[in-house]
Scaffold this motif. Structure first.
Motif, PDB file in Angstrom:
ATOM      1  N   HIS A   1     -18.127   7.062  19.553  1.00 48.57           N
ATOM      2  CA  HIS A   1     -18.245   7.327  18.114  1.00 48.57           C
ATOM      3  C   HIS A   1     -19.340   6.370  17.621  1.00 48.57           C
TER       4      HIS A   1
ATOM      5  N   VAL B   1     -13.962   4.529  19.225  1.00 47.17           N
ATOM      6  CA  VAL B   1     -14.534   3.452  18.401  1.00 47.17           C
ATOM      7  C   VAL B   1     -14.685   2.189  19.246  1.00 47.17           C
TER       8      VAL B   1
ATOM      9  N   GLN C   1      -3.606   5.908  18.666  1.00 50.54           N
ATOM     10  CA  GLN C   1      -4.097   7.298  18.621  1.00 50.54           C
ATOM     11  C   GLN C   1      -3.034   8.225  19.209  1.00 50.54           C
TER      12      GLN C   1
ATOM     13  N   PRO D   1      -8.358   5.970  10.025  1.00 53.78           N
ATOM     14  CA  PRO D   1      -7.271   5.718   9.077  1.00 53.78           C
ATOM     15  C   PRO D   1      -6.339   4.618   9.602  1.00 53.78           C
TER      16      PRO D   1
END
Ligand code: ASP
Length: 329
Positions: A136, A170, A225, A265
């Motif tokens: 990402h 990420v 996740q 989030p």
């Protein structure tokens, strides 16, 4: 611009010099967002397609705003609203989009390798907005920009990344980018979410949060996740939070000018306590603001003829062994 500068598929292989150019470009574009008229003509007449085939709030809106602030026409496509829901393959969708002559396609997809697949099919620049567990890159670039705004230099900084490293694109992009810029990386999480292969990149591995946070300049917390976890990696969220939530108590051992990042989030009380998330060391809202400037910089560098481009960002494959454990195209 040469072919090798035309996509942003990941940060693996991107040179420090090119990351620095993006940081400088983002800084130069930053003030557009606080002007009365938030618009530059740099991409007037250009078309950017945002192909978001996985949920997103910040990234999708941030790319859309970035394109609009540079005067590009931006078009959004989501999974439910596309012919993928009628059985069309991603490759065929890409060929059809290509036939409409876009100037860039921003793609988010649940599978690692999706951005590379598009890059192999279409002529225009592809920007990876998150492919499965793989990378990402714009998130990591905006994180690096946020760190650079708060610290004199990235080189030598102790950066601790905590959480679900295994499933985090990420984390992967930040690991590549931050190591390239000379940061000292610590990765922390339960052993089930932090495979030992990550040490081979040159990161320290910690299985407890206090030792990972002690003396850190920067702490980046990651979301658990659950959408990518096919099995139980820990007994319960309560238990995870007990051992890995960043609280004020744990933070006391970090540097006195530590900064706390989270890509969002965020699950309050699981990854980060509300006291830390809303406290004086949190730079999470700066990350969101910086996301617009960084995405403007990326679109600018990839679309504007004669701009620097991004060298090395085409290295495509899901890179760490564990990234390939997810669904791969
Ligand atoms: N928004 C980030 C991503 O798309 C982080 C996350 O979802 O936890 O990977």
């Amino acid at each position: 611009m040469s072919d090798s500068k035309r996509h942003l598929l990941g940060l693996r292989g991107v040179q420090a010099e090119d990351i620095k150019i993006l940081l400088e470009t983002a800084e130069a574009l930053m003030d557009v967002s606080s002007r009365d008229v938030k618009r530059l003509p740099a991409l007037r007449g250009k078309t950017v397609i945002n192909l978001f085939l996985e949920n997103s709030t910040r990234t999708r809106i941030s790319f859309e705003i970035a394109a609009k602030r540079l005067s590009a026409d931006s078009i959004n496509i989501s999974a439910g609203g596309s012919s993928l829901s009628k059985g069309e393959t991603l490759a065929d969708t890409a060929r059809n989009l290509h036939a409409m002559s876009p100037d860039a396609i921003v793609v988010r997809h649940p599978s690692a390798g999706a951005a590379k697949l598009l890059a192999d099919i279409v002529d225009c620049p592809i920007v990876n907005a998150g492919d499965g567990w793989n990378e990402h890159p714009t998130q990591a670039l905006l994180d690096i920009l946020t760190i650079a705004q708060h610290k004199p230099s990235i080189e030598g900084l102790v950066v601790t990344i905590v959480g679900d490293i295994l499933h985090s694109r990420v984390a992967r992009s930040n690991i590549y980018g931050l190591l390239t810029l000379g940061a000292k990386l610590r990765l922390a999480g339960p052993p089930t979410l932090l495979p030992p292969e990550f040490a081979s990149l040159g990161a320290e591995i910690h299985y407890d949060i206090p030792s990972a946070v002690a003396g850190a300049d920067v702490i980046m917390m990651l979301r658990i996740q659950r959408e990518r976890q096919g099995k139980n990696y820990f007994p319960s969220l309560d238990e995870y939070a007990h051992y890995y939530c960043l609280t004020e108590d744990v933070l006391a051992d970090a540097k006195s000018d530590v900064i706390i990042l989270h890509p969002g989030p965020m699950n309050r009380g699981i990854e980060v306590s509300s006291g830390v998330a809303d406290g004086p060391y949190s730079v999470m809202m700066n990350q969101v603001s910086n996301g617009v400037a960084m995405r403007m910089a990326v679109l600018y560098q990839l679309i504007v003829p004669g701009a620097d481009g991004i060298r090395g960002s085409e290295i495509p494959e899901p890179s760490l062994p564990s990234a390939a454990g997810g669904q791969v195209l």
